[in-house]
Design a protein around this motif. Structure first.
Motif, PDB file in Angstrom:
ATOM      1  N   PRO A 136      28.952  75.684  51.274  1.00  0.00           N
ATOM      2  CA  PRO A 136      28.898  76.787  52.243  1.00  0.00           C
ATOM      3  C   PRO A 136      28.293  78.042  51.607  1.00  0.00           C
ATOM      4  O   PRO A 136      28.373  78.217  50.383  1.00  0.00           O
ATOM      5  CB  PRO A 136      30.375  77.023  52.589  1.00  0.00           C
ATOM      6  N   ALA A 137      27.697  78.913  52.398  1.00  0.00           N
ATOM      7  CA  ALA A 137      27.161  80.177  51.878  1.00  0.00           C
ATOM      8  C   ALA A 137      28.280  80.948  51.190  1.00  0.00           C
ATOM      9  O   ALA A 137      29.402  81.023  51.691  1.00  0.00           O
ATOM     10  CB  ALA A 137      26.572  80.994  53.013  1.00  0.00           C
ATOM     11  N   GLY A 138      27.978  81.493  50.009  1.00  0.00           N
ATOM     12  CA  GLY A 138      28.971  82.249  49.260  1.00  0.00           C
ATOM     13  C   GLY A 138      29.907  81.382  48.446  1.00  0.00           C
ATOM     14  O   GLY A 138      30.892  81.885  47.907  1.00  0.00           O
ATOM     15  N   ALA A 139      29.596  80.119  48.318  1.00  0.00           N
ATOM     16  CA  ALA A 139      30.462  79.211  47.568  1.00  0.00           C
ATOM     17  C   ALA A 139      29.724  78.629  46.365  1.00  0.00           C
ATOM     18  O   ALA A 139      28.534  78.883  46.150  1.00  0.00           O
ATOM     19  CB  ALA A 139      30.960  78.087  48.474  1.00  0.00           C
TER      20      ALA A 139
ATOM     21  N   GLU B 135      35.742  75.475  41.671  1.00  0.00           N
ATOM     22  CA  GLU B 135      36.282  76.836  41.773  1.00  0.00           C
ATOM     23  C   GLU B 135      35.756  77.679  40.606  1.00  0.00           C
ATOM     24  O   GLU B 135      36.245  77.576  39.488  1.00  0.00           O
ATOM     25  CB  GLU B 135      37.816  76.816  41.745  1.00  0.00           C
ATOM     26  N   PHE B 136      34.763  78.511  40.910  1.00  0.00           N
ATOM     27  CA  PHE B 136      34.126  79.325  39.871  1.00  0.00           C
ATOM     28  C   PHE B 136      34.176  80.811  40.174  1.00  0.00           C
ATOM     29  O   PHE B 136      33.723  81.617  39.370  1.00  0.00           O
ATOM     30  CB  PHE B 136      32.650  78.937  39.723  1.00  0.00           C
ATOM     31  N   LEU B 137      34.639  81.190  41.345  1.00  0.00           N
ATOM     32  CA  LEU B 137      34.549  82.595  41.754  1.00  0.00           C
ATOM     33  C   LEU B 137      35.834  83.358  41.473  1.00  0.00           C
ATOM     34  O   LEU B 137      36.923  82.777  41.429  1.00  0.00           O
ATOM     35  CB  LEU B 137      34.222  82.676  43.248  1.00  0.00           C
ATOM     36  N   ASP B 138      35.678  84.677  41.304  1.00  0.00           N
ATOM     37  CA  ASP B 138      36.861  85.522  41.154  1.00  0.00           C
ATOM     38  C   ASP B 138      37.547  85.669  42.512  1.00  0.00           C
ATOM     39  O   ASP B 138      37.060  85.155  43.529  1.00  0.00           O
ATOM     40  CB  ASP B 138      36.484  86.877  40.555  1.00  0.00           C
ATOM     41  N   HIS B 139      38.645  86.395  42.521  1.00  0.00           N
ATOM     42  CA  HIS B 139      39.477  86.492  43.721  1.00  0.00           C
ATOM     43  C   HIS B 139      38.702  86.996  44.941  1.00  0.00           C
ATOM     44  O   HIS B 139      38.888  86.511  46.063  1.00  0.00           O
ATOM     45  CB  HIS B 139      40.677  87.416  43.437  1.00  0.00           C
ATOM     46  N   ASP B 140      37.823  87.972  44.735  1.00  0.00           N
ATOM     47  CA  ASP B 140      37.081  88.547  45.858  1.00  0.00           C
ATOM     48  C   ASP B 140      35.773  87.815  46.151  1.00  0.00           C
ATOM     49  O   ASP B 140      35.049  88.186  47.074  1.00  0.00           O
ATOM     50  CB  ASP B 140      36.776  90.024  45.579  1.00  0.00           C
TER      51      ASP B 140
ATOM     52  N   ALA C  10      36.330  86.127  31.747  1.00  0.00           N
ATOM     53  CA  ALA C  10      35.013  86.768  31.761  1.00  0.00           C
ATOM     54  C   ALA C  10      34.413  86.690  33.163  1.00  0.00           C
ATOM     55  O   ALA C  10      34.551  85.682  33.858  1.00  0.00           O
ATOM     56  CB  ALA C  10      34.075  86.086  30.756  1.00  0.00           C
ATOM     57  N   LEU C  11      33.757  87.793  33.572  1.00  0.00           N
ATOM     58  CA  LEU C  11      33.102  87.851  34.886  1.00  0.00           C
ATOM     59  C   LEU C  11      31.591  87.884  34.697  1.00  0.00           C
ATOM     60  O   LEU C  11      31.076  88.640  33.858  1.00  0.00           O
ATOM     61  CB  LEU C  11      33.551  89.093  35.656  1.00  0.00           C
ATOM     62  N   PHE C  12      30.888  87.098  35.514  1.00  0.00           N
ATOM     63  CA  PHE C  12      29.432  86.973  35.401  1.00  0.00           C
ATOM     64  C   PHE C  12      28.776  87.301  36.739  1.00  0.00           C
ATOM     65  O   PHE C  12      29.278  86.898  37.798  1.00  0.00           O
ATOM     66  CB  PHE C  12      29.053  85.540  35.021  1.00  0.00           C
ATOM     67  N   LEU C  13      27.630  88.009  36.669  1.00  0.00           N
ATOM     68  CA  LEU C  13      26.845  88.242  37.883  1.00  0.00           C
ATOM     69  C   LEU C  13      26.300  86.914  38.374  1.00  0.00           C
ATOM     70  O   LEU C  13      25.808  86.106  37.576  1.00  0.00           O
ATOM     71  CB  LEU C  13      25.685  89.202  37.596  1.00  0.00           C
ATOM     72  N   MET C  14      26.356  86.713  39.681  1.00  0.00           N
ATOM     73  CA  MET C  14      25.908  85.423  40.212  1.00  0.00           C
ATOM     74  C   MET C  14      24.400  85.250  40.107  1.00  0.00           C
ATOM     75  O   MET C  14      23.908  84.139  39.935  1.00  0.00           O
ATOM     76  CB  MET C  14      26.339  85.290  41.672  1.00  0.00           C
TER      77      MET C  14
ATOM     78  N   ASP D  55      33.121  87.871  44.301  1.00  0.00           N
ATOM     79  CA  ASP D  55      31.978  88.697  43.911  1.00  0.00           C
ATOM     80  C   ASP D  55      31.314  88.240  42.612  1.00  0.00           C
ATOM     81  O   ASP D  55      30.150  88.535  42.362  1.00  0.00           O
ATOM     82  CB  ASP D  55      32.421  90.151  43.721  1.00  0.00           C
ATOM     83  N   PHE D  56      32.069  87.573  41.755  1.00  0.00           N
ATOM     84  CA  PHE D  56      31.567  87.193  40.433  1.00  0.00           C
ATOM     85  C   PHE D  56      31.940  85.747  40.132  1.00  0.00           C
ATOM     86  O   PHE D  56      32.943  85.224  40.638  1.00  0.00           O
ATOM     87  CB  PHE D  56      32.197  88.077  39.333  1.00  0.00           C
ATOM     88  N   LEU D  57      31.151  85.143  39.226  1.00  0.00           N
ATOM     89  CA  LEU D  57      31.593  83.897  38.616  1.00  0.00           C
ATOM     90  C   LEU D  57      32.628  84.273  37.560  1.00  0.00           C
ATOM     91  O   LEU D  57      32.475  85.285  36.866  1.00  0.00           O
ATOM     92  CB  LEU D  57      30.407  83.174  37.957  1.00  0.00           C
ATOM     93  N   ARG D  58      33.657  83.480  37.438  1.00  0.00           N
ATOM     94  CA  ARG D  58      34.752  83.838  36.532  1.00  0.00           C
ATOM     95  C   ARG D  58      35.089  82.654  35.638  1.00  0.00           C
ATOM     96  O   ARG D  58      35.216  81.523  36.114  1.00  0.00           O
ATOM     97  CB  ARG D  58      35.991  84.224  37.346  1.00  0.00           C
ATOM     98  N   CYS D  59      35.242  82.946  34.360  1.00  0.00           N
ATOM     99  CA  CYS D  59      35.681  81.901  33.433  1.00  0.00           C
ATOM    100  C   CYS D  59      37.212  81.854  33.434  1.00  0.00           C
ATOM    101  O   CYS D  59      37.876  82.872  33.221  1.00  0.00           O
ATOM    102  CB  CYS D  59      35.166  82.180  32.025  1.00  0.00           C
ATOM    103  N   ALA D  60      37.752  80.684  33.674  1.00  0.00           N
ATOM    104  CA  ALA D  60      39.208  80.539  33.776  1.00  0.00           C
ATOM    105  C   ALA D  60      39.896  80.747  32.426  1.00  0.00           C
ATOM    106  O   ALA D  60      41.069  81.113  32.385  1.00  0.00           O
ATOM    107  CB  ALA D  60      39.552  79.163  34.319  1.00  0.00           C
ATOM    108  N   ALA D  61      39.179  80.533  31.329  1.00  0.00           N
ATOM    109  CA  ALA D  61      39.834  80.572  30.019  1.00  0.00           C
ATOM    110  C   ALA D  61      40.333  81.967  29.658  1.00  0.00           C
ATOM    111  O   ALA D  61      41.503  82.158  29.331  1.00  0.00           O
ATOM    112  CB  ALA D  61      38.889  80.047  28.944  1.00  0.00           C
ATOM    113  N   HIS D  62      39.443  82.974  29.709  1.00  0.00           N
ATOM    114  CA  HIS D  62      39.835  84.331  29.317  1.00  0.00           C
ATOM    115  C   HIS D  62      39.352  85.377  30.303  1.00  0.00           C
ATOM    116  O   HIS D  62      39.322  86.566  29.983  1.00  0.00           O
ATOM    117  CB  HIS D  62      39.310  84.659  27.914  1.00  0.00           C
TER     118      HIS D  62
END
Ligand code: FES
Length: 106
Positions: A12-15, A55-60, A71-75, A62-69
């Motif tokens: 889906p868009a945004g996923a 599941e790679f996105l942060d709560h909102d 880190a937030l990444f621009l998509m 807006d960013f890709l998020r690493c589950a380990a520690h």
């Protein structure tokens, strides 16, 4: 022959979607019509980013998020903008879009 990563209709868009292919892990990001593909490997410790399958996105979302520690990444560029590897990048993957299908280039 081009190797298929996935069909766009599966995302889906945004996923995001995780794809394992030939012992390599990929992240496919879909933002409306724009697609980005990265290796699923955090530049901090080299581990996969996802905490659950696809599941790679942060709560909102807006960013890709690493589950380990966390880190937030621009998509759109893969740049880390928060967390332990700020300024480093996810590794982009060359791909082509063939109608509804995303394939690896080369
Ligand atoms: S391994 Fe990704 S933030 Fe540490």
């Amino acid at each position: 022959m081009a190797k298929k990563l996935c069909d766009l209709s599966e995302i889906p868009a945004g996923a995001t979607r995780g794809v394992n292919l030939d012992e390599q892990r990929y992240i496919v990001v879909r933002q409306t019509e724009e697609i980005f593909v990265y290796l699923n490997r955090c530049p901090h410790r080299g581990v996969p980013l996802d905490w659950l399958p696809n599941e790679f996105l942060d709560h909102d979302g807006d960013f890709l998020r690493c589950a380990a520690h966390g880190a937030l990444f621009l998509m759109d560029t893969g740049e880390c903008v928060a967390g332990p590897c700020v300024g480093e990048f996810l590794i982009p993957v060359a791909f082509e879009r063939m109608d509804d299908t995303i394939v690896l280039r080369g």
